[in-house]
Design a protein around this motif. Structure first.
Motif, short mmCIF file in Angstrom:
data_model
loop_
_atom_site.label_atom_id
_atom_site.label_comp_id
_atom_site.label_asym_id
_atom_site.label_seq_id
_atom_site.Cartn_x
_atom_site.Cartn_y
_atom_site.Cartn_z
N PRO A 1 53.49 38.24 4.10
CA PRO A 1 55.25 38.12 4.47
C PRO A 1 55.65 37.42 5.11
CG PRO A 1 54.43 40.77 3.80
CD PRO A 1 53.29 40.08 4.49
N GLU B 1 57.89 34.31 4.45
CA GLU B 1 58.61 33.97 4.69
C GLU B 1 58.59 32.41 5.54
OE1 GLU B 1 61.62 34.67 4.36
OE2 GLU B 1 60.46 36.59 2.75
N LYS C 1 58.63 29.56 3.53
CA LYS C 1 60.34 29.40 2.31
C LYS C 1 61.28 28.85 3.52
CE LYS C 1 62.02 33.24 0.23
NZ LYS C 1 62.57 34.42 0.63
N ASP D 1 60.39 35.22 -4.60
CA ASP D 1 60.75 35.19 -3.60
C ASP D 1 60.64 35.76 -2.65
OD1 ASP D 1 63.35 34.17 -4.03
OD2 ASP D 1 63.64 35.95 -5.29
N ASN D 2 59.53 36.76 -2.78
CA ASN D 2 58.70 37.41 -1.89
C ASN D 2 57.04 37.53 -1.79
OD1 ASN D 2 58.12 39.52 -2.95
ND2 ASN D 2 60.94 39.88 -3.13
N SER E 1 55.02 39.50 -2.64
CA SER E 1 54.85 40.97 -3.28
C SER E 1 54.36 40.49 -4.63
CB SER E 1 55.12 41.43 -3.47
OG SER E 1 56.90 41.44 -3.88
#
Lengths: 671, 342
Positions: free
Chosen positions: B17, B21, B24, B45-46, B48
């Motif tokens: 994760p 990030e 991103k 977006d994330n 998962s």
């Protein structure tokens, strides 16, 4: 198939890898399905014809006018003065609402759709033989068939994904028998290719059965347990007569007797065997007899009611199965419940909030009959959704004269030649712009989801229909969502009872459920008549005698014309001819003619020729090719400027009222 | 990218994760994501949402070379180019697709740049692109990348790559941009055991792929056999164009002008050399009328012409064309037949 959307526009497609039938494969029309959606030709405003010209109108103006004129016609001439063409491109929900508009709001059974022009004879023939008029088995079962008989279907062009599966089945060892006048792609891969003259199908089918019975290759146990024995005996008596021996059949069909015998034995001795057919069987004045003969053949071999067998008519539009299921037919309520049955009439009347005795209790008119009735003045108002009879109907010159007569409302996404004749044109939303369900050729009901908002002021078809009904003082065609419509269908149509919105919108059934599905616990049905237990009880054989087509070549019109589709275009071309890729592939009509015939007439490849029948004349390019045998010519019918249907014959099959598109007589000369 | 030597790190899976990030910050992250029952390259977006469990059919080429693209409008006699570019991270690209993007770079950028020509619509997007490769632990049905020298482990053409080692990801860098992203995570250098493990995963994947041919030098052998092979397979072709549309290196396009009344839009869209209309000549004849001639062109282009013009094969062995073919024509069969003499 997924649609890629950017900034409110569909910019591409992604094939669906996990779909059990397509497995990520698409034909060229699928790969380029997005190219027509944002065409500048899309209709985005209602149009009303004033002084011979279309002027833009508001929805209120257009809808009020339509409702007012329709109501007025009913008041003055009765409900049967209205006619309704529903559309096989629209969703199940929209077709359901359209037939409800006809039957509940305007009390007319004059509702039909283009299945009349393609598989009316299938519905009639298979309903009579089996008790259900749909494809009996599922597409993927073809991969496990030991033999496949393809007749009157150019499968690799018209149903490419299914055609590919047939090629793959062949590679896996299935025997492939192709029976088609043209040397289509599948014929090049076939174990046997027979080339009957167009219009002689009952003769060779009877002869097939003749050979099989003669050789003792029938399934005696299946016949005894599952068929009406008297009907079998009667049919047997006819087909065993000497006129259906391969030798005598050769004189009619021009299929060499030896080849016919070989093909019949090959097919019957490799079970399970599947028959795949399409327009080459159905679009004849003897269409219903053709279908019944196919059913006879499969029943006596015991090839019905089991995995990888069956009588498999391939439906030619995204939702032509669904439009039939939803009762967009003059003789059936939704779910093949007869309009003449008073208990069904009462059930429907109650659900629709109308009085049963007010409803039309007689079978209505079919498409070609409605067009003729419009010409003769019996039909005063005609409402056509997503159909283009000015290209698709037989004998177009006469069609045009007839369609000029009534108050004509056309609802479409493009200005079609039919819409040009209309008094009011209503702009509809495309498949990418609506929610609902479609039913595929294998009876699978699955979801279509909205990717973008309707373009301009265009609206989904169900909304437009609901508005017309409301303005004609009937509230029952307005719904909050397609889900609410399907809910009503679940309650009234037993074969769809378990196909609820909740189920087919869920992850449990991402690719839909196949009817019949009587309850919410039922998983759906892959193949019909399981174990030989037919929907009607016992299977029924029919006596079908070969009858000559109504028009045969003679000295004045010496060629036998047959028509069909090609891989790159869809029906009347309103969508595909607006896709730059598909349009570039084949831009105009052509006539396939055998090199020997061409040379006799002094016609060169690519040369321009005039083709004339007793009904009309077109000018096309010559495609000199061995694909057609001597004496037979072929023209694709997609092209409005050289419409093959100006030539075709509008004589109807007496049983199913399908026109005999596939055979007529023409003459050809250099232009 | 070419002069950077690159480093190798180990990253605990718990840190994935944080890794996402960090990505991103470089732009919109696009990764294989579950949509319905399929995996599609979609914005995420994330962490998962990312699904590396299967090799997607979906083609990331669309993010630099869309199926349909408005390239300019003409209004009041003025041309307004519609250059669209945004910072993008393609996470989880498979080695075959990484190799394909190197081909696209040559076709649209590197090679023609020497002559002062560069396709800005594709290359602007390429310039703003960060590639994070995912090395394949297992092959898919039609995979034959090992025969084409592009996988199952990516060796160049990416900013970062991931190899799944069970509890850890092995992270390799091949560019300053990649190195900068990873430095913020303070990862330890990979151990020699981990490097050995990666090698074992490669061998396992190659064994599972079970490809019994190698295309090296195919450009010298193809002339002799291509006609027979093309003819044989063309008999089944139904001309859907899918093998071109979903080929990650196919880059042919057509254009059309759409009159919207107030302005004219020029649209360019994917084309296919398997279509007859691709070679439409004035007068309505076709340079490659027979399907066999088109099949030959496709094979020659992938397996010979680009070797001459760009120094690279342009078939990466991804197997997409085999998977999307309605007629079950398999590229791996054709390559094998070409190598074995028809």
């Amino acid at each position: 198939m997924y649609l890629i959307v950017e900034g409110g526009e569909v910019i591409g497609v992604v094939p669906c890898e996990s779909h059990p039938v397509s497995e990520g494969k698409l034909c060229i029309k699928g790969w380029k399905a997005h190219e027509f959606i944002h065409s500048p030709d899309r209709l985005t405003k209602p149009l009303i014809k004033r002084g011979g010209r279309f002027v833009e109108a508001s929805w209120d103006e257009a809808l009020d006018l339509v409702a007012e004129r329709f109501t007025d016609i009913v008041d003055r001439h009765g409900p049967r003065a209205l006619g309704f063409f529903s559309s096989a491109r629209c969703t199940n929900e929209e077709n359901y609402v359209m037939q409800k508009l006809a039957r509940a709001a305007f009390k007319s059974n004059n509702i039909d759709h283009c299945a009349r022009l393609c598989h009316a004879s299938t519905v009639a023939g298979l309903m009579a033989a089996f008790g259900s008029g749909a494809m009996t088995n599922s597409i993927n079962e073809l991969l496990d068939a030991k033999s496949i008989l393809v007749t009157g279907s150019n499968t690799t062009e018209q149903h490419p994904i299914i055609g590919g599966k047939i090629l793959h089945a062949r590679k896996r060892g299935a025997k492939l028998i192709v029976i088609d006048p043209r040397e289509i792609q599948l014929a090049k891969h076939a174990d046997v290719h027979l080339r009957p003259l167009p219009g002689t199908d009952v003769a060779w089918l009877n002869s097939f059965i003749h050979v099989i019975l003669e050789e003792g290759l029938e399934d005696e146990k299946f016949i005894q347990d599952h068929l009406e024995s008297e009907s079998f005996q009667e049919m047997k008596k006819i087909v065993m007569s000497p006129r259906y021996s391969p030798e005598n059949t050769e004189k009619v069909t021009s299929i060499p007797a030896h080849d016919l015998r070989r093909a019949a034995i090959l097919f019957a001795s490799n079970r399970p065997g599947s028959v795949v057919y399409s327009m080459g069987i159905t679009q004849h004045v003897q269409g219903t007899d053709n279908v019944k003969s196919v059913a006879n053949l499969q029943m006596i071999i015991g090839n019905v009611g089991f995995y990888a067998t069956g009588v498999n008519p391939l439906r030619g539009q995204n939702n032509v199965q669904g439009a039939c299921d939803m009762g967009a037919l003059p003789s059936w309520f939704p779910g093949y419940q007869p309009v003449t049955d008073s208990s069904i009439q009462r059930k429907m009347a109650k659900a629709w909030g109308v009085r049963a005795e007010e409803m039309d209790s007689m079978v209505g008119l079919t498409i070609v009959e409605m067009v003729k009735a419009a010409g003769s003045g019996d039909i005063k108002g005609l409402y056509i959704i997503g159909e283009n009879p000015m290209v698709s109907d037989p004998n177009l010159n006469s069609t045009e004269e007839s369609l000029k007569e009534p108050f004509l409302v056309v609802q479409d996404i493009f200005m079609t030649p039919t819409a040009e004749l209309a008094d009011v044109v209503l702009p509809a939303a495309s498949f990418a712009e609506k929610e609902g369900t479609y039913t595929s050729t294998q009876r699978t009901v699955s979801r279509v989801r909205r990717a973008i908002e309707p373009l301009g002021d265009s609206k989904p078809d169900d909304w437009i229909i609901g508005q017309i009904a409301e303005r004609a003082w009937y509230e029952g065609c307005s719904y909050s969502s397609p889900a609410e419509i399907l809910d009503e269908i679940n309650r009234l149509v037993p074969i769809y009872a378990g196909i609820t919105w909740k189920r087919i919108d869920s992850a449990e059934f991402p690719f839909g459920i196949s009817w019949p599905c009587p309850t919410e616990e039922h998983p759906g049905t892959d193949y019909l008549h399981g174990g030989g237990n037919f929907s009607r009880g016992k299977g029924k054989c029919h006596v079908c005698e070969y009858v000559k087509p109504p028009e045969e070549p003679d000295t004045e019109y010496p060629f036998r014309l047959t028509t069909g589709r090609i891989a790159f275009h869809y029906h009347t071309g309103t969508m595909t001819r607006r896709s730059p890729t598909l349009d570039r592939e084949v831009r105009s009509a052509y006539i396939e003619i055998n090199p020997a015939d061409a040379s006799e007439l002094g016609i060169r490849h690519n040369g321009v020729v005039k083709v004339r029948s007793r009904r009309g004349e077109i000018t096309v390019r010559a495609e000199v090719s061995e694909t057609v045998p001597r004496g037979v010519v072929f023209i694709p019918w997609h092209f409005k400027e050289a419409a093959a249907n100006k030539l075709t014959n509008d004589t109807l099959d007496p049983d199913s009222k399908i026109p005999g598109f596939k055979v007529c007589a023409v003459k050809i000369e250099r232009a | 990218m070419t002069h950077f030597q690159g480093h190798t790190y180990a990253m605990k899976k718990e840190m994935f994760p944080d890794f996402v990030e960090a990505l991103k910050k470089e732009g919109m992250v696009v990764a294989p994501k579950s949509v319905g029952s399929d995996l599609l390259y979609m914005p995420i977006d994330n962490a998962s949402e990312v699904d590396f469990s299967r090799i997607p059919l979906d083609d990331p080429k669309m993010y630099v070379f869309p199926m349909t693209e408005k390239i300019f409008t003409l209004k009041d006699e003025k041309v307004v180019p519609l250059l669209k570019s945004m910072k993008l991270v393609l996470l989880g690209m498979r080695p075959c697709d990484v190799a394909a993007f190197q081909c696209l770079n040559r076709f649209f950028g590197d090679y023609v740049e020497e002559n002062g020509i560069r396709d800005p619509y594709v290359m602007d997007k390429m310039d703003d692109l960060t590639i994070v490769a995912f090395n394949c632990p297992h092959p898919k049905e039609h995979c034959f990348c090992s025969a084409m020298g592009t996988g199952p482990v990516a060796t160049s053409g990416f900013d970062l790559s991931l190899t799944d080692l069970g509890d850890n990801y092995l992270v390799e860098t091949r560019s300053e941009r990649g190195e900068k992203i990873i430095q913020k995570l303070f990862l330890p250098t990979a151990s020699s055991e981990e490097m050995v493990e990666r090698e074992e995963i490669r061998k396992r994947c190659e064994t599972e792929m079970n490809v019994d041919f190698n295309a090296e030098g195919i450009e010298k052998k193809i002339e002799k056999t291509v006609n027979a092979v093309a003819e044989k397979y063309a008999e089944k072709c139904i001309v859907c164009g899918g093998c071109n549309f979903y080929c990650p290196t196919c880059s042919c396009y057509n254009m059309s002008d759409v009159d919207r009344g107030t302005a004219v839009e020029r649209i360019r869209f994917w084309d296919s050399c398997m279509l007859r209309g691709f070679t439409w000549l004035a007068g309505g004849t076709f340079e490659r009328d027979a399907i066999g001639a088109r099949m030959k062109q496709r094979l020659m282009h992938k397996l010979s012409y680009t070797v001459v013009h760009y120094g690279t094969l342009s078939c990466t062995g991804c197997g997409r064309c085999s998977q999307v073919c309605p007629s079950y024509i398999f590229m791996e069969d054709m390559v094998r037949d070409i190598l074995r003499g028809g």
